[in-house]
Design a protein around this motif. Structure first.
Motif, PDB file in Angstrom:
ATOM      1  N   VAL A   1       0.426   3.966  -2.986  1.00  0.00           N
ATOM      2  CA  VAL A   1       0.077   5.374  -2.762  1.00  0.00           C
ATOM      3  C   VAL A   1       1.165   6.274  -3.338  1.00  0.00           C
TER       4      VAL A   1
ATOM      5  N   ILE B   1       0.835  -1.207   0.000  1.00  0.00           N
ATOM      6  CA  ILE B   1       0.000   0.000   0.000  1.00  0.00           C
ATOM      7  C   ILE B   1       0.869   1.257   0.000  1.00  0.00           C
TER       8      ILE B   1
ATOM      9  N   ASP C   1      -2.969   8.203   4.193  1.00  0.00           N
ATOM     10  CA  ASP C   1      -3.535   7.453   3.066  1.00  0.00           C
ATOM     11  C   ASP C   1      -3.269   5.962   3.228  1.00  0.00           C
ATOM     12  N   THR C   2      -2.073   5.625   3.702  1.00  0.00           N
ATOM     13  CA  THR C   2      -1.725   4.219   3.905  1.00  0.00           C
ATOM     14  C   THR C   2      -2.649   3.576   4.937  1.00  0.00           C
TER      15      THR C   2
ATOM     16  N   TYR D   1      -6.093   2.870   3.514  1.00  0.00           N
ATOM     17  CA  TYR D   1      -6.118   1.692   2.637  1.00  0.00           C
ATOM     18  C   TYR D   1      -5.982   0.394   3.434  1.00  0.00           C
TER      19      TYR D   1
ATOM     20  N   PRO E   1      -3.496  -0.847  -3.634  1.00  0.00           N
ATOM     21  CA  PRO E   1      -4.507   0.170  -3.928  1.00  0.00           C
ATOM     22  C   PRO E   1      -5.229  -0.056  -5.254  1.00  0.00           C
TER      23      PRO E   1
ATOM     24  N   ARG F   1      -9.764   0.257  -5.433  1.00  0.00           N
ATOM     25  CA  ARG F   1     -10.229   1.526  -5.991  1.00  0.00           C
ATOM     26  C   ARG F   1     -11.725   1.711  -5.779  1.00  0.00           C
TER      27      ARG F   1
END
Length: 266
Positions: free
Chosen positions: A35, A31, A53-54, A57, A110, A114
């Motif tokens: 990203v 991940i 963001d990590t 996810y 990722p 989606r």
């Protein structure tokens, strides 16, 4: 190379943290790279912390893939049966790509999580995703602790999984792109290095993921050259800090990147 973007420095820090662990988390490492790749390929100059963001996810991965995959294993009797079931579950969650063509930029988790567009993974993406699922399920579901024996196998052109067989018996190897247990006749094929595929530690897998970014798939030559230099920088930094994590293919990739750069291509 110009100043290293802050996202690259943060990714290096996060990956180094994983490599310091006894067993690095394959899901989190995939991940992190996914990203970062999305930001670099979009040429995004700014963005929030990569960590945020990590983490988002990772939560998605657990909710959308880990828990549902674990629920599919009730009737499985052996570790190899479980790996096959997990791979089938994952394949069912992905859009089908043409058999003759690997989908571009889909080697990281990722791409399978989606919110919009096709959810796809290439061969490396599927193998590392199934390995990540085995890791997570073994850690959070005691009845599936046998999945902790899973490891990724590689040849020059393919990757698949290996898992412990019967007590005292040999490892069992499992194809995960077309999920099935591999028999000796399958393993004799060149795709599986004639039965001599190499096993990767989780740390090796992290470095393979770093080497897996493909700037040559970018149509913008300047952008490709920038990402290429960033990838060389990442491999150099991590190799210096964690030489034991380097896998033989990392050196080939590193050399190729340097050769392309020195020739002025990209």
């Amino acid at each position: 190379m110009a100043a290293v973007p802050s996202a690259v420095s943060e990714a290096l820090s996060l990956l180094a943290h994983e490599l310091q662990r006894n067993v690095p988390c394959v899901a989190r490492s995939s991940i992190i790279m996914g990203v970062l790749q999305d930001r670099l390929f979009a040429q995004a100059a700014t963005g929030g912390p990569l960590q945020a963001d990590t983490d988002a996810y990772v939560l998605q991965f657990r909710e959308l893939l880990v828990q549902p995959a674990a629920a599919k294993l009730g009737k499985c009797k052996t570790p190899q049966d479980k790996v096959v079931a997990i791979a089938k579950f994952l394949r069912g969650k992905l859009a089908k790509a043409p058999a003759h063509k690997q989908p571009l930029h889909t080697q990281y988790l990722p791409s399978a999580l989606r919110d919009t567009g096709k959810r796809q993974l290439d061969c490396l993406g599927i193998a590392t995703a199934v390995l990540a699922l085995c890791q997570q399920i073994s850690q959070h579901h005691q009845q599936h602790a046998d999945l902790a024996s899973s490891s990724m196998m590689v040849s020059d052109d393919h990757c698949w999984l290996s898992v412990s067989g019967a007590p005292g018996g040999p490892e069992v190897q499992v194809e995960v792109t077309d999920p099935r247990q591999l028999q000796p006749a399958h393993l004799s094929n060149w795709l599986y290095a004639g039965g001599h595929g190499l096993a990767c530690s989780a740390a090796n897998v992290v470095m393979i993921l770093v080497a897996g970014m493909m700037p040559e798939e970018l149509k913008d030559d300047a952008a490709a050259d920038n990402v290429r230099h960033i990838q060389v920088h990442m491999l150099q930094q991590l190799a210096q800090q964690h030489p034991q994590a380097m896998f033989y293919s990392n050196y080939f990739r590193w050399g190729m990147l340097l050769e392309v750069s020195s020739c002025g291509m990209g």
